[in-house]
Design a protein around this motif. Structure first.
Motif, PDB file in Angstrom:
ATOM      1  N   TYR A   1       0.854  -1.185   0.000  1.00  0.00           N
ATOM      2  CA  TYR A   1       0.000   0.000   0.000  1.00  0.00           C
ATOM      3  C   TYR A   1       0.890   1.234   0.000  1.00  0.00           C
ATOM      4  O   TYR A   1       1.781   1.388   0.847  1.00  0.00           O
ATOM      5  N   LEU A   2       0.644   2.116  -0.960  1.00  0.00           N
ATOM      6  CA  LEU A   2       1.519   3.252  -1.192  1.00  0.00           C
ATOM      7  C   LEU A   2       0.708   4.534  -1.338  1.00  0.00           C
ATOM      8  O   LEU A   2      -0.515   4.521  -1.314  1.00  0.00           O
ATOM      9  N   GLY A   3       1.406   5.657  -1.467  1.00  0.00           N
ATOM     10  CA  GLY A   3       0.750   6.926  -1.744  1.00  0.00           C
ATOM     11  C   GLY A   3       0.615   7.821  -0.528  1.00  0.00           C
ATOM     12  O   GLY A   3       1.152   7.554   0.554  1.00  0.00           O
ATOM     13  N   ILE A   4      -0.138   8.901  -0.701  1.00  0.00           N
ATOM     14  CA  ILE A   4      -0.263   9.947   0.311  1.00  0.00           C
ATOM     15  C   ILE A   4      -0.826   9.413   1.622  1.00  0.00           C
ATOM     16  O   ILE A   4      -0.359   9.777   2.703  1.00  0.00           O
ATOM     17  N   VAL A   5      -1.828   8.559   1.551  1.00  0.00           N
ATOM     18  CA  VAL A   5      -2.448   8.031   2.773  1.00  0.00           C
ATOM     19  C   VAL A   5      -1.419   7.257   3.597  1.00  0.00           C
ATOM     20  O   VAL A   5      -1.310   7.431   4.816  1.00  0.00           O
ATOM     21  N   ALA A   6      -0.647   6.403   2.932  1.00  0.00           N
ATOM     22  CA  ALA A   6       0.374   5.622   3.631  1.00  0.00           C
ATOM     23  C   ALA A   6       1.447   6.523   4.223  1.00  0.00           C
ATOM     24  O   ALA A   6       1.861   6.352   5.380  1.00  0.00           O
ATOM     25  N   GLU A   7       1.896   7.495   3.454  1.00  0.00           N
ATOM     26  CA  GLU A   7       2.960   8.391   3.923  1.00  0.00           C
ATOM     27  C   GLU A   7       2.501   9.227   5.121  1.00  0.00           C
ATOM     28  O   GLU A   7       3.249   9.426   6.082  1.00  0.00           O
ATOM     29  N   GLU A   8       1.255   9.718   5.061  1.00  0.00           N
ATOM     30  CA  GLU A   8       0.725  10.508   6.174  1.00  0.00           C
ATOM     31  C   GLU A   8       0.605   9.660   7.436  1.00  0.00           C
ATOM     32  O   GLU A   8       0.951  10.109   8.537  1.00  0.00           O
ATOM     33  N   ALA A   9       0.128   8.435   7.289  1.00  0.00           N
ATOM     34  CA  ALA A   9       0.003   7.546   8.454  1.00  0.00           C
ATOM     35  C   ALA A   9       1.377   7.267   9.072  1.00  0.00           C
ATOM     36  O   ALA A   9       1.540   7.310  10.293  1.00  0.00           O
ATOM     37  N   LEU A  10       2.353   7.005   8.245  1.00  0.00           N
ATOM     38  CA  LEU A  10       3.704   6.715   8.748  1.00  0.00           C
ATOM     39  C   LEU A  10       4.298   7.914   9.472  1.00  0.00           C
ATOM     40  O   LEU A  10       5.004   7.765  10.470  1.00  0.00           O
ATOM     41  N   SER A  11       3.997   9.112   8.997  1.00  0.00           N
ATOM     42  CA  SER A  11       4.552  10.315   9.618  1.00  0.00           C
ATOM     43  C   SER A  11       4.006  10.550  11.021  1.00  0.00           C
ATOM     44  O   SER A  11       4.601  11.294  11.810  1.00  0.00           O
ATOM     45  N   ARG A  12       2.875   9.923  11.350  1.00  0.00           N
ATOM     46  CA  ARG A  12       2.243  10.108  12.654  1.00  0.00           C
ATOM     47  C   ARG A  12       2.488   8.939  13.606  1.00  0.00           C
ATOM     48  O   ARG A  12       1.843   8.835  14.647  1.00  0.00           O
TER      49      ARG A  12
ATOM     50  N   VAL B   1       9.816   4.916  -2.940  1.00  0.00           N
ATOM     51  CA  VAL B   1      10.860   5.701  -2.283  1.00  0.00           C
ATOM     52  C   VAL B   1      10.254   6.565  -1.168  1.00  0.00           C
ATOM     53  O   VAL B   1      10.798   6.628  -0.055  1.00  0.00           O
ATOM     54  N   ARG B   2       9.141   7.208  -1.449  1.00  0.00           N
ATOM     55  CA  ARG B   2       8.528   8.092  -0.442  1.00  0.00           C
ATOM     56  C   ARG B   2       8.083   7.308   0.786  1.00  0.00           C
ATOM     57  O   ARG B   2       8.257   7.763   1.922  1.00  0.00           O
ATOM     58  N   SER B   3       7.525   6.126   0.597  1.00  0.00           N
ATOM     59  CA  SER B   3       7.078   5.345   1.753  1.00  0.00           C
ATOM     60  C   SER B   3       8.268   4.837   2.565  1.00  0.00           C
ATOM     61  O   SER B   3       8.236   4.836   3.802  1.00  0.00           O
ATOM     62  N   LYS B   4       9.334   4.433   1.886  1.00  0.00           N
ATOM     63  CA  LYS B   4      10.529   3.973   2.596  1.00  0.00           C
ATOM     64  C   LYS B   4      11.152   5.125   3.385  1.00  0.00           C
ATOM     65  O   LYS B   4      11.573   4.947   4.537  1.00  0.00           O
ATOM     66  N   ARG B   5      11.221   6.296   2.785  1.00  0.00           N
ATOM     67  CA  ARG B   5      11.799   7.439   3.474  1.00  0.00           C
ATOM     68  C   ARG B   5      10.936   7.865   4.668  1.00  0.00           C
ATOM     69  O   ARG B   5      11.461   8.316   5.696  1.00  0.00           O
ATOM     70  N   ALA B   6       9.641   7.712   4.543  1.00  0.00           N
ATOM     71  CA  ALA B   6       8.752   8.025   5.669  1.00  0.00           C
ATOM     72  C   ALA B   6       9.025   7.085   6.837  1.00  0.00           C
ATOM     73  O   ALA B   6       8.985   7.503   8.003  1.00  0.00           O
ATOM     74  N   MET B   7       9.329   5.823   6.554  1.00  0.00           N
ATOM     75  CA  MET B   7       9.659   4.877   7.621  1.00  0.00           C
ATOM     76  C   MET B   7      10.988   5.238   8.279  1.00  0.00           C
ATOM     77  O   MET B   7      11.119   5.177   9.503  1.00  0.00           O
ATOM     78  N   ILE B   8      11.976   5.591   7.470  1.00  0.00           N
ATOM     79  CA  ILE B   8      13.268   5.997   8.020  1.00  0.00           C
ATOM     80  C   ILE B   8      13.093   7.182   8.965  1.00  0.00           C
ATOM     81  O   ILE B   8      13.648   7.209  10.073  1.00  0.00           O
ATOM     82  N   ALA B   9      12.305   8.167   8.534  1.00  0.00           N
ATOM     83  CA  ALA B   9      12.107   9.377   9.326  1.00  0.00           C
ATOM     84  C   ALA B   9      11.340   9.117  10.616  1.00  0.00           C
ATOM     85  O   ALA B   9      11.494   9.858  11.595  1.00  0.00           O
ATOM     86  N   SER B  10      10.533   8.066  10.642  1.00  0.00           N
ATOM     87  CA  SER B  10       9.662   7.803  11.788  1.00  0.00           C
ATOM     88  C   SER B  10      10.220   6.766  12.749  1.00  0.00           C
ATOM     89  O   SER B  10       9.507   6.323  13.651  1.00  0.00           O
ATOM     90  N   SER B  11      11.484   6.379  12.566  1.00  0.00           N
ATOM     91  CA  SER B  11      12.069   5.340  13.408  1.00  0.00           C
ATOM     92  C   SER B  11      13.332   5.836  14.103  1.00  0.00           C
ATOM     93  O   SER B  11      14.094   6.632  13.549  1.00  0.00           O
ATOM     94  N   ARG B  12      13.532   5.343  15.317  1.00  0.00           N
ATOM     95  CA  ARG B  12      14.722   5.690  16.084  1.00  0.00           C
ATOM     96  C   ARG B  12      15.978   5.113  15.425  1.00  0.00           C
ATOM     97  O   ARG B  12      17.043   5.734  15.456  1.00  0.00           O
ATOM     98  N   HIS B  13      15.855   3.943  14.835  1.00  0.00           N
ATOM     99  CA  HIS B  13      16.980   3.273  14.183  1.00  0.00           C
ATOM    100  C   HIS B  13      16.466   2.707  12.866  1.00  0.00           C
ATOM    101  O   HIS B  13      15.357   2.188  12.793  1.00  0.00           O
ATOM    102  N   SER B  14      17.261   2.822  11.816  1.00  0.00           N
ATOM    103  CA  SER B  14      16.858   2.256  10.527  1.00  0.00           C
ATOM    104  C   SER B  14      17.902   1.263  10.047  1.00  0.00           C
ATOM    105  O   SER B  14      19.110   1.444  10.266  1.00  0.00           O
ATOM    106  N   CYS B  15      17.434   0.215   9.386  1.00  0.00           N
ATOM    107  CA  CYS B  15      18.301  -0.878   8.933  1.00  0.00           C
ATOM    108  C   CYS B  15      18.029  -1.150   7.463  1.00  0.00           C
ATOM    109  O   CYS B  15      16.881  -1.389   7.063  1.00  0.00           O
ATOM    110  N   LEU B  16      19.068  -1.105   6.656  1.00  0.00           N
ATOM    111  CA  LEU B  16      18.960  -1.408   5.232  1.00  0.00           C
ATOM    112  C   LEU B  16      19.245  -2.883   4.996  1.00  0.00           C
ATOM    113  O   LEU B  16      20.283  -3.399   5.420  1.00  0.00           O
ATOM    114  N   LEU B  17      18.350  -3.565   4.303  1.00  0.00           N
ATOM    115  CA  LEU B  17      18.525  -4.962   3.925  1.00  0.00           C
ATOM    116  C   LEU B  17      18.821  -5.005   2.431  1.00  0.00           C
ATOM    117  O   LEU B  17      18.009  -4.539   1.625  1.00  0.00           O
ATOM    118  N   VAL B  18      19.970  -5.562   2.045  1.00  0.00           N
ATOM    119  CA  VAL B  18      20.325  -5.545   0.628  1.00  0.00           C
ATOM    120  C   VAL B  18      21.073  -6.821   0.235  1.00  0.00           C
ATOM    121  O   VAL B  18      22.048  -7.212   0.872  1.00  0.00           O
TER     122      VAL B  18
END
Length: 259
Positions: free
Chosen positions: A152-163, A189-206
């Motif tokens: 699930y992507l888009g503005i709704v997802a990004e807004e929810a993650l920011s809160r 990209v926007r949803s992933k960045r919203a998660m990074i911004a909303s977390s104390r620690h972020s982990c990249l899996l590659v």
């Protein structure tokens, strides 16, 4: 060899060579051509290959390579090892964000033994597997469903993650080059960045196969992540870029190396 194992190996062969031959497959697996026909028919219906006369193919750069159904079948062992290493960063009681992607979907399964947990995700596979499970508080962020990414992507997802706020966010990337992680889709990209911004620690899996590649959009600087987990050591140029920083490097098959 079981049917699912055979089909997984067919997909692995396609990834390596972009095409497979019907006769070669029948000989390799010691089964009839009709059995291989059925395998290819089922994989084509799943959207992960295209049957052609005498075999099957995938086309570089087409929807097959980026489609979730195809990626879900790729390199399952590598994904499981990276997911297991990622789960070591999680303790019961944590709030965890997990992004879209087939590797992240496996992580959602691995984290079952870490419950109780709060899981925040836009990943439809994780949502489906964890809804109603005891010990997992599941928060889904909503948005526009993408079959391509099974998320699930888009503005709704990004807004929810920011809160929302999480202890850790697990973010995957299909391409890494130098000091940058990339993704081909802007909404992802926007949803992933919203998660990074909303977390104390972020982990990249590659996956190590993704090193040395780029995609249309820059996802993040690698030093934005507190931890990077891969199945093999990072390329020399990437290691140099991270030296002296705060990013911890963890190799799934071994121990962590901190710069």
């Amino acid at each position: 060899m079981k049917r699912e194992e055979r089909r997984q190996e067919i997909v692995d062969l396609l990834i390596a060579s972009r095409a497979v031959d019907l006769d070669d497959l029948a000989s390799r697996f010691a089964v009839s051509k009709m059995t291989i026909h059925r395998d290819l028919d089922d994989l084509e219906r799943a959207g992960v290959l295209r049957k052609v006369r005498g075999g099957a193919t995938i086309d570089p750069g087409t929807q097959f390579e980026s489609d979730f159904r195809f990626r879900e079948l790729q390199e399952a062992d590598v994904k499981r090892s990276i997911a297991a290493a990622a789960a070591e960063l999680v303790e019961p009681g944590m709030t965890v964000m997990i992004n879209d992607g087939s590797m992240a979907a496996i992580l959602g399964d691995v984290l079952a033994r870490k419950r109780p947990l709060t899981i925040i995700t836009n990943n439809a596979a994780i949502i489906e597997r964890n809804k109603g499970e005891t010990g997992a508080t599941l928060i889904t962020v909503g948005g526009v469903y993408s079959a391509k990414f099974n998320a699930y992507l888009g503005i709704v997802a990004e807004e929810a993650l920011s809160r929302l706020r999480a202890d850790i966010a697990f973010v995957s990337a299909p391409a890494v080059s130098g000091s940058l992680a990339y993704h081909m889709d802007e909404s992802v990209v926007r949803s992933k960045r919203a998660m990074i911004a909303s977390s104390r620690h972020s982990c990249l899996l590659v996956n190590s196969r993704r090193f040395g590649h780029t995609a249309l959009h820059v996802l993040a600087e690698l030093n934005e992540f507190g931890t990077i987990i891969s199945d093999k050591p990072l390329p020399g140029e990437t290691t140099v870029e991270l030296e002296g920083g705060q990013t911890s490097i963890k190799i799934a098959s071994g121990g962590p190396n901190d710069f």
